[in-house]
Scaffold this motif. Sequence first.
Motif, mmCIF file in Angstrom:
data_model
loop_
_atom_site.group_PDB
_atom_site.id
_atom_site.type_symbol
_atom_site.label_atom_id
_atom_site.label_comp_id
_atom_site.label_asym_id
_atom_site.label_seq_id
_atom_site.Cartn_x
_atom_site.Cartn_y
_atom_site.Cartn_z
ATOM 1 N N ILE A 194 9.115 -2.152 3.920
ATOM 2 C CA ILE A 194 8.619 -2.356 5.284
ATOM 3 C C ILE A 194 9.782 -2.238 6.275
ATOM 4 O O ILE A 194 9.691 -1.512 7.268
ATOM 5 C CB ILE A 194 7.909 -3.717 5.414
ATOM 6 N N ASP A 195 10.887 -2.935 6.004
ATOM 7 C CA ASP A 195 12.012 -2.963 6.940
ATOM 8 C C ASP A 195 12.761 -1.645 7.037
ATOM 9 O O ASP A 195 13.160 -1.225 8.130
ATOM 10 C CB ASP A 195 13.007 -4.062 6.549
ATOM 11 N N LEU A 196 12.984 -0.977 5.900
ATOM 12 C CA LEU A 196 13.859 0.196 5.883
ATOM 13 C C LEU A 196 13.127 1.537 5.951
ATOM 14 O O LEU A 196 13.686 2.514 6.447
ATOM 15 C CB LEU A 196 14.732 0.170 4.622
ATOM 16 N N ASP A 197 11.901 1.592 5.437
ATOM 17 C CA ASP A 197 11.201 2.872 5.347
ATOM 18 C C ASP A 197 10.003 3.011 6.282
ATOM 19 O O ASP A 197 9.597 4.132 6.594
ATOM 20 C CB ASP A 197 10.728 3.117 3.910
ATOM 21 N N LEU A 198 9.405 1.898 6.693
ATOM 22 C CA LEU A 198 8.185 1.977 7.491
ATOM 23 C C LEU A 198 8.397 1.622 8.947
ATOM 24 O O LEU A 198 7.931 2.324 9.841
ATOM 25 C CB LEU A 198 7.107 1.067 6.895
ATOM 26 N N LYS A 199 9.086 0.517 9.189
ATOM 27 C CA LYS A 199 9.304 0.010 10.544
ATOM 28 C C LYS A 199 10.050 1.052 11.373
ATOM 29 O O LYS A 199 11.103 1.533 10.980
ATOM 30 C CB LYS A 199 10.104 -1.291 10.470
ATOM 31 N N GLY A 200 9.494 1.424 12.505
ATOM 32 C CA GLY A 200 10.114 2.413 13.373
ATOM 33 C C GLY A 200 9.815 3.852 12.988
ATOM 34 O O GLY A 200 10.136 4.771 13.727
ATOM 35 N N VAL A 201 9.206 4.054 11.813
ATOM 36 C CA VAL A 201 8.851 5.403 11.369
ATOM 37 C C VAL A 201 7.354 5.643 11.569
ATOM 38 O O VAL A 201 6.942 6.685 12.037
ATOM 39 C CB VAL A 201 9.245 5.622 9.889
ATOM 40 N N LEU A 223 2.735 0.635 12.815
ATOM 41 C CA LEU A 223 2.178 -0.293 11.831
ATOM 42 C C LEU A 223 1.140 -1.208 12.449
ATOM 43 O O LEU A 223 1.338 -1.756 13.534
ATOM 44 C CB LEU A 223 3.297 -1.139 11.209
ATOM 45 N N THR A 224 0.038 -1.386 11.717
ATOM 46 C CA THR A 224 -0.949 -2.399 12.085
ATOM 47 C C THR A 224 -0.532 -3.708 11.433
ATOM 48 O O THR A 224 0.492 -3.774 10.751
ATOM 49 C CB THR A 224 -2.361 -1.985 11.603
ATOM 50 N N ASN A 225 -1.328 -4.751 11.603
ATOM 51 C CA ASN A 225 -0.959 -6.043 11.014
ATOM 52 C C ASN A 225 -1.398 -6.186 9.555
ATOM 53 O O ASN A 225 -1.158 -7.215 8.937
ATOM 54 C CB ASN A 225 -1.490 -7.199 11.852
ATOM 55 N N LEU A 226 -2.033 -5.150 8.987
ATOM 56 C CA LEU A 226 -2.437 -5.173 7.590
ATOM 57 C C LEU A 226 -2.000 -3.874 6.922
ATOM 58 O O LEU A 226 -2.439 -2.792 7.311
ATOM 59 C CB LEU A 226 -3.949 -5.337 7.449
ATOM 60 N N LEU A 227 -1.122 -4.011 5.936
ATOM 61 C CA LEU A 227 -0.620 -2.855 5.183
ATOM 62 C C LEU A 227 -1.104 -2.971 3.747
ATOM 63 O O LEU A 227 -1.205 -4.075 3.204
ATOM 64 C CB LEU A 227 0.909 -2.830 5.193
ATOM 65 N N SER A 257 -0.201 2.503 2.502
ATOM 66 C CA SER A 257 -1.207 3.040 3.412
ATOM 67 C C SER A 257 -1.668 1.895 4.303
ATOM 68 O O SER A 257 -1.331 0.738 4.072
ATOM 69 C CB SER A 257 -2.387 3.650 2.645
ATOM 70 N N GLN A 258 -2.408 2.230 5.337
ATOM 71 C CA GLN A 258 -2.994 1.197 6.188
ATOM 72 C C GLN A 258 -4.332 1.707 6.707
ATOM 73 O O GLN A 258 -4.531 2.918 6.793
ATOM 74 C CB GLN A 258 -2.058 0.796 7.320
ATOM 75 N N PRO A 259 -5.240 0.788 6.998
ATOM 76 C CA PRO A 259 -6.568 1.202 7.456
ATOM 77 C C PRO A 259 -6.479 2.074 8.712
ATOM 78 O O PRO A 259 -5.614 1.871 9.560
ATOM 79 C CB PRO A 259 -7.271 -0.125 7.766
ATOM 80 N N HIS A 260 -7.342 3.054 8.807
ATOM 81 C CA HIS A 260 -7.491 3.915 9.977
ATOM 82 C C HIS A 260 -6.231 4.717 10.292
ATOM 83 O O HIS A 260 -5.924 4.978 11.453
ATOM 84 C CB HIS A 260 -7.915 3.107 11.203
ATOM 85 N N SER A 261 -5.474 5.086 9.272
ATOM 86 C CA SER A 261 -4.269 5.880 9.477
ATOM 87 C C SER A 261 -4.220 7.008 8.451
ATOM 88 O O SER A 261 -4.591 6.818 7.298
ATOM 89 C CB SER A 261 -3.012 5.013 9.339
ATOM 90 N N SER A 300 -0.243 -5.653 -16.336
ATOM 91 C CA SER A 300 -0.668 -6.913 -15.727
ATOM 92 C C SER A 300 -0.381 -6.974 -14.224
ATOM 93 O O SER A 300 -0.841 -7.888 -13.543
ATOM 94 C CB SER A 300 0.011 -8.100 -16.429
ATOM 95 N N LEU A 301 0.359 -5.996 -13.698
ATOM 96 C CA LEU A 301 0.617 -5.961 -12.261
ATOM 97 C C LEU A 301 -0.689 -5.729 -11.510
ATOM 98 O O LEU A 301 -1.585 -5.028 -12.009
ATOM 99 C CB LEU A 301 1.603 -4.842 -11.919
ATOM 100 N N PRO A 302 -0.826 -6.280 -10.313
ATOM 101 C CA PRO A 302 -2.033 -5.993 -9.530
ATOM 102 C C PRO A 302 -2.085 -4.507 -9.173
ATOM 103 O O PRO A 302 -1.050 -3.848 -9.066
ATOM 104 C CB PRO A 302 -1.862 -6.856 -8.273
ATOM 105 N N LYS A 303 -3.268 -3.990 -9.020
ATOM 106 C CA LYS A 303 -3.444 -2.575 -8.666
ATOM 107 C C LYS A 303 -3.117 -2.327 -7.188
ATOM 108 O O LYS A 303 -2.671 -1.244 -6.825
ATOM 109 C CB LYS A 303 -4.870 -2.101 -8.967
ATOM 110 N N SER A 304 -3.377 -3.325 -6.353
ATOM 111 C CA SER A 304 -3.100 -3.235 -4.920
ATOM 112 C C SER A 304 -2.647 -4.590 -4.413
ATOM 113 O O SER A 304 -3.065 -5.628 -4.947
ATOM 114 C CB SER A 304 -4.350 -2.836 -4.125
ATOM 115 N N VAL A 305 -1.818 -4.565 -3.384
ATOM 116 C CA VAL A 305 -1.426 -5.783 -2.675
ATOM 117 C C VAL A 305 -1.450 -5.489 -1.178
ATOM 118 O O VAL A 305 -1.331 -4.334 -0.759
ATOM 119 C CB VAL A 305 -0.033 -6.307 -3.107
ATOM 120 N N TYR A 306 -1.626 -6.542 -0.403
ATOM 121 C CA TYR A 306 -1.603 -6.434 1.056
ATOM 122 C C TYR A 306 -0.365 -7.119 1.595
ATOM 123 O O TYR A 306 0.100 -8.113 1.029
ATOM 124 C CB TYR A 306 -2.811 -7.127 1.685
ATOM 125 N N ALA A 307 0.125 -6.618 2.710
ATOM 126 C CA ALA A 307 1.096 -7.331 3.531
ATOM 127 C C ALA A 307 0.389 -7.582 4.858
ATOM 128 O O ALA A 307 -0.116 -6.644 5.487
ATOM 129 C CB ALA A 307 2.364 -6.517 3.725
#
Length: 105
Positions: free
Chosen positions: A33-40, A43-47, A63-67, A82-89
């Motif tokens: 989020i900090d190095l690869d996404l922010k400023g590039v 971002l919405t409030n749900l990633l 990915s993020q909704p509506h993008s 055993s890792l989750p298939k998806s996670v949200y930030a």
Amino acid sequence: MFETFDHERSRYASGGIVQRMPGELIDSIWMIIDLDLKGVFPLTNLLTFDVQNNQGRVTLLFSQPHSEFALGVDLPYFYDESLPKSVYAYDDGQRQTILLPSETR
């Protein structure tokens, strides 16, 4: 109005995330989020991050909704079923939390 995913605000991982994901992967999400996404990307409030098996290693697909934007990041960590298939930030303007989709309301 607040700036989404400002690294100065408190960051957390939900109980479900802590139980199912190693700390190194949790930290990697914040770093992406900090190095690869922010400023590039705007971002919405749900990633969303899909956790994928890439020849035995973890790839996080952002990915993020509506993008139409998406980004895959290959990590040096071994993939485990055993890792989750998806996670949200999620950023509510006060704190930021990484959580499982099943932990949303």
